[in-house]
Design a protein around this motif. Structure first.
Motif, PDB file in Angstrom:
ATOM      1  N   ARG A  27    -109.683  -5.734 -12.069  1.00  0.00           N
ATOM      2  CA  ARG A  27    -111.081  -6.117 -11.873  1.00  0.00           C
ATOM      3  C   ARG A  27    -111.190  -7.459 -11.156  1.00  0.00           C
ATOM      4  N   LYS A  28    -110.281  -8.367 -11.488  1.00  0.00           N
ATOM      5  CA  LYS A  28    -110.319  -9.703 -10.894  1.00  0.00           C
ATOM      6  C   LYS A  28    -110.031  -9.624  -9.389  1.00  0.00           C
ATOM      7  N   VAL A  29    -109.000  -8.849  -9.050  1.00  0.00           N
ATOM      8  CA  VAL A  29    -108.628  -8.731  -7.633  1.00  0.00           C
ATOM      9  C   VAL A  29    -109.786  -8.102  -6.852  1.00  0.00           C
ATOM     10  N   GLN A  30    -110.328  -7.020  -7.406  1.00  0.00           N
ATOM     11  CA  GLN A  30    -111.438  -6.359  -6.711  1.00  0.00           C
ATOM     12  C   GLN A  30    -112.647  -7.284  -6.596  1.00  0.00           C
ATOM     13  N   ALA A  31    -112.900  -8.032  -7.653  1.00  0.00           N
ATOM     14  CA  ALA A  31    -114.041  -8.957  -7.625  1.00  0.00           C
ATOM     15  C   ALA A  31    -113.850 -10.020  -6.556  1.00  0.00           C
ATOM     16  N   SER A 316    -108.064   0.330  -3.804  1.00  0.00           N
ATOM     17  CA  SER A 316    -109.294   0.878  -4.376  1.00  0.00           C
ATOM     18  C   SER A 316    -110.529   0.124  -3.887  1.00  0.00           C
ATOM     19  N   ALA A 317    -110.360  -1.181  -3.710  1.00  0.00           N
ATOM     20  CA  ALA A 317    -111.511  -1.991  -3.281  1.00  0.00           C
ATOM     21  C   ALA A 317    -111.981  -1.614  -1.885  1.00  0.00           C
TER      22      ALA A 317
ATOM     23  N   HIS B  99    -126.616   1.071  -1.459  1.00  0.00           N
ATOM     24  CA  HIS B  99    -126.742   2.243  -2.327  1.00  0.00           C
ATOM     25  C   HIS B  99    -125.853   3.379  -1.826  1.00  0.00           C
ATOM     26  N   ALA B 100    -125.923   3.620  -0.512  1.00  0.00           N
ATOM     27  CA  ALA B 100    -125.130   4.728   0.059  1.00  0.00           C
ATOM     28  C   ALA B 100    -123.641   4.486  -0.148  1.00  0.00           C
ATOM     29  N   THR B 101    -123.189   3.256   0.091  1.00  0.00           N
ATOM     30  CA  THR B 101    -121.760   2.985  -0.066  1.00  0.00           C
ATOM     31  C   THR B 101    -121.361   2.986  -1.545  1.00  0.00           C
ATOM     32  N   GLU B 102    -122.302   2.659  -2.409  1.00  0.00           N
ATOM     33  CA  GLU B 102    -121.998   2.721  -3.851  1.00  0.00           C
ATOM     34  C   GLU B 102    -121.822   4.173  -4.291  1.00  0.00           C
ATOM     35  N   VAL B 103    -122.707   5.047  -3.790  1.00  0.00           N
ATOM     36  CA  VAL B 103    -122.578   6.479  -4.116  1.00  0.00           C
ATOM     37  C   VAL B 103    -121.281   7.039  -3.523  1.00  0.00           C
ATOM     38  N   LEU B 104    -120.900   6.499  -2.378  1.00  0.00           N
ATOM     39  CA  LEU B 104    -119.610   6.887  -1.773  1.00  0.00           C
ATOM     40  C   LEU B 104    -118.432   6.437  -2.627  1.00  0.00           C
ATOM     41  N   GLY B 105    -118.678   5.464  -3.473  1.00  0.00           N
ATOM     42  CA  GLY B 105    -117.607   4.898  -4.287  1.00  0.00           C
ATOM     43  C   GLY B 105    -116.985   3.673  -3.646  1.00  0.00           C
ATOM     44  N   HIS B 106    -117.618   3.163  -2.577  1.00  0.00           N
ATOM     45  CA  HIS B 106    -117.051   2.015  -1.876  1.00  0.00           C
ATOM     46  C   HIS B 106    -117.742   0.738  -2.367  1.00  0.00           C
ATOM     47  N   GLU B 107    -117.216   0.183  -3.458  1.00  0.00           N
ATOM     48  CA  GLU B 107    -117.893  -0.941  -4.100  1.00  0.00           C
ATOM     49  C   GLU B 107    -117.919  -2.186  -3.219  1.00  0.00           C
ATOM     50  N   THR B 108    -116.843  -2.388  -2.474  1.00  0.00           N
ATOM     51  CA  THR B 108    -116.761  -3.609  -1.672  1.00  0.00           C
ATOM     52  C   THR B 108    -117.854  -3.636  -0.604  1.00  0.00           C
TER      53      THR B 108
END
Lengths: 350, 371
Positions: A27-31, A316-317, B99-108
């Motif tokens: 979580r830290k790395v992604q954050a 993952s990020a 929102h679209a990228t969040e639904v895609l799963g792309h949090e960054t």
């Protein structure tokens, strides 16, 4: 005998302690990548579990609630056995210290995810009102599926296609060493079993010995296999981009949704132990440093086990969730690469 | 699910064969609340229809009154209204991309869109003093506190120049990311014919090649040079790209407006509120066309206010677009029309706990007579 008992107790404990740090590190790395501070390191892995254990017990809406609740506990034990099979003290026990045995245990874990989904009927699935059913309409020819069952089908698909790369990569050291025994594999890489029992004192000798290892990872087939293992590792963990089993936007966490209170704590523990064990098996197979009772060596082993989760949290990020439209070709590609690596390994030993 | 609607998917394996949408829980009763209120008090409530495009609701309501009573609006006020509307479009589109990228799963990418949005929120704050409900338009112009003075002008220009580059970089990052493109390309296809059939509004329709942008018809926008973004594929990729490109066009409009901001008063107070027959106004909100209609009684109180927002038709068209996709892509398709249920659900009629079907004639009489 005393060493066997000590190893059986202390090495899973070390795995657990390391596991407490892994979710927080992820979580830290992604954050940090997302320019956020992120939670404290111990919060997601350790304090969250404590919190869940403290909460009021909830009876799940499962057809077999006790079995359903016990599945994460079974998972934790299975994973501890997987890591014990790689420890030198267990190599002699019924010849279980083999790659094949660990592969079998990992398959059990994959199956557990399916079982968890099958035995759960979360409140969101059960109580969701369907206007036409309330009115008494019969949906002929339609099968109403629970969220969790949708995930079970996905888990089944992932077992059949997603885990190939990981297992292929695990057999590359086997081919290179021409043995399925962990003892031979680590010995091939320069691990000296006499280092195991000097009493756990920190000594520069250990550092020299560790630096003098000749890891399979630094060979060409080893590097390829390491890469394939890493992708398989993410697939087995159901993490981004291969988190289709628990794609939150459409199936709402899938199998784990029904777990609450202490059972959720158990589920978290199982995840942590899987995270550790998969890294630990990698370190043993590809770097040649198994988990031992020797404190400095065990410490180095545990530290190395943190690298892979950090790497996968970076991946993952930067990735979206793949649907099976993307997973199939990616999995096939890495399976092909795994086969190629095995062929290269065969050529190398011939 | 981020919005209170239920999308029921009928799937074979993972492929959607049918979809059924139910909109429900939100009903704020704003149209009813506004009935009988003095118009200047009532219109401010229209901002509460939506927390994202609040300015455009207030502007359109105000515009309907100005059209009905033939009130002249100073040019400077029009410019400020346009600047606010385009800043709002920017922040709405950035929320959409998040929102679209969040639904895609792309949090960054989601987080980065929100970070970018903060810069836009700062600009909105500089002009209006508020981050959500700006309360800029009033009948006859804009509030004097929202006038753009020299300090505000220099701040806006400086920050906007940086924002332009940042949005361009972000759009490029999305378009060049092969993993994102593998998810959005070819999924959720809405053809031009379907877009026309379902009256798909705004950027969602334009991403399907249906080139309707009310801004090109509005007198307030006549002085600005900008492109209407029309794309042909009609898939999730085009809906994302359309928003990204429209954001760049919005920055272009704001820059032009700031460069050529006319001097003079920001409001015309020389008008008289009197009885007004049914007056309507259409405007291009970030999500598409908004319709407002109202009439006033002889004391300037609101009668029969009605508001229609774009999500209803946009979301309905997504029911068609998601068929044939993977289940996970289905949720992305639903999100790709930028649904805003908070402003969409207008009425629920329940009588004695039973469902009631209202005929078209009854609806018309309800609207005319006040719900």
């Amino acid at each position: 005998m005393i060493e066997l008992i000590l190893a059986t107790i202390l090495i899973p404990l070390a795995a657990l302690i390391t596991g407490f740090f892994i979710p927080g590190l992820e979580r830290k790395v992604q954050a940090r990548i997302q320019q956020r501070i992120g939670p404290p390191i111990l919060t997601p892995g350790f304090w969250a579990i404590l919190k869940f254990f403290y909460k009021e017990k909830i009876k799940p809406n499962s057809p077999m609630p006790r079995l359903f609740h016990s599945l994460p506990i079974i998972g934790i034990f299975v994973m501890f056995f997987a890591v014990l099979f790689t420890t030198p003290d267990w190599w002699g026990v019924n010849a279980l210290g083999t790659v094949v045995a660990v592969v079998g245990l990992l398959k059990v874990i994959e199956f557990l995810f399916m079982a968890i989904g099958s035995f759960s009927r979360s409140i969101l699935s059960v109580s969701m009102p369907y206007a036409d059913q309330i009115k008494g309409a019969v949906m002929k020819g339609e099968y109403r599926r629970f969220f969790e069952q949708q995930s079970v089908i996905r888990a089944f698909k992932m077992i059949t296609v997603g885990s190939f790369p990981l297992y292929l990569a695990m057999f590359v050291p086997v081919v290179l060493v021409k043995s399925i025994n962990f003892s031979d594999i680590v010995q091939f890489q320069g691990f000296d079993a006499s280092l195991i029992y000097p009493g756990g004192m920190i000594d520069l000798m250990y550092l020299n010995k560790i630096l003098s290892l000749k890891p399979i990872l630094f060979t060409f087939p080893g590097m390829l296999a390491g890469f394939v293992y890493f992708i398989g590792y993410i697939m087995l963990l159901n993490e981004y981009p291969f988190s289709i089993e628990k794609a939150k936007s459409d199936v709402i966490e899938g199998p784990s949704l029904e777990y609450a209170a202490w059972a959720r704590g158990g589920y978290y523990l199982m995840r942590e132990s899987i995270l550790f064990v998969l890294s630990s098996v990698f370190i043993t197979l590809f770097i040649g440093l198994p988990p031992t009772l020797n404190l400095p060596l065990l410490l180095v082993h545990c530290l190395l086990c943190l690298i892979m989760p950090i790497l996968f949290s970076i991946v993952s990020a930067f990735s979206p969730i793949f649907t099976f439209k993307q997973i199939y070709p990616v999995s096939m590609g890495f399976t092909a690469l795994g086969f190629l690596t095995i062929v290269l390994s065969l050529l190398a030993v011939m | 699910m981020l919005e209170p609607y239920r999308a029921r998917f009928f799937v074979e394996d993972e492929v959607i064969v049918d979809c059924e949408l139910t909109l429900d829980p939100y009903h704020k009763g704003i149209e009813r609340i506004m009935e009988g209120m003095p118009v200047h008090k009532g219109l401010i409530i229209t901002e509460r229809i939506c927390g994202i495009c609040s300015h455009i609701h207030l502007w359109n309501g105000t515009r309907a009154v100005e059209r009905g009573l033939k009130i002249n609006v100073p040019e400077r006020a029009d410019y400020i209204r346009v600047i606010m509307a385009e800043l709002e479009r920017l922040h709405s589109h950035l929320i959409y991309l998040a929102h679209a990228t969040e639904v895609l799963g792309h949090e960054t990418m989601c987080m980065r869109a929100f970070t970018l949005r903060e810069d836009v929120m700062d600009l909105l704050y500089i002009i209006s003093g508020n981050r959500v409900h700006y309360a800029v338009p009033i009948i006859g112009g804009v509030r004097p506190r929202c006038d753009i003075d020299d300090y505000r002008m220099s701040e806006l220009k400086t920050r906007l120049s940086k924002l332009d580059v940042k949005i361009g970089d972000y759009a490029n990052r999305i378009i060049n990311d092969s993993m994102i493109m593998s998810r959005v390309k070819g999924s959720g296809v809405l053809t031009k014919e379907e877009a026309e059939k379902y009256a798909t509004p705004g950027p969602t329709g334009r991403a399907s090649g249906w080139g309707v942008d009310l801004r090109k018809k509005m007198k307030e926008y006549k002085k600005f040079d900008f492109n209407v973004i029309i794309l042909d594929d009609g898939d999730n990729k085009d809906r994302v790209v359309a928003r990204a490109l429209e954001s760049i066009e919005s920055v272009k409009i704001i820059k032009q407006a700031l460069e050529s901001l006319p001097s003079g008063p920001v409001s015309n107070r020389s008008f008289e509120l009197k009885e007004m027959k049914f007056s309507t106004s259409y405007i291009e909100a970030p999500r598409g066309e908004i319709y407002d209609s109202l009439s006033l009684d002889e004391t300037g109180r609101i009668r029969s206010y009605q508001n229609r927002t774009p999500t209803l038709t946009a979301l309905a068209s997504m029911e068609v677009a998601c068929i044939g996709d993977q289940l996970t892509d289905g949720m992305l398709t639903m999100a790709s029309c930028d649904p805003c249920l908070a402003c969409t659900n207008r009425a629920i009629v329940v009588e004695n706990g039973k469902e009631k079907i209202i005929t078209e004639e009854e609806v018309k009489s309800l609207i005319r007579g006040g719900l």
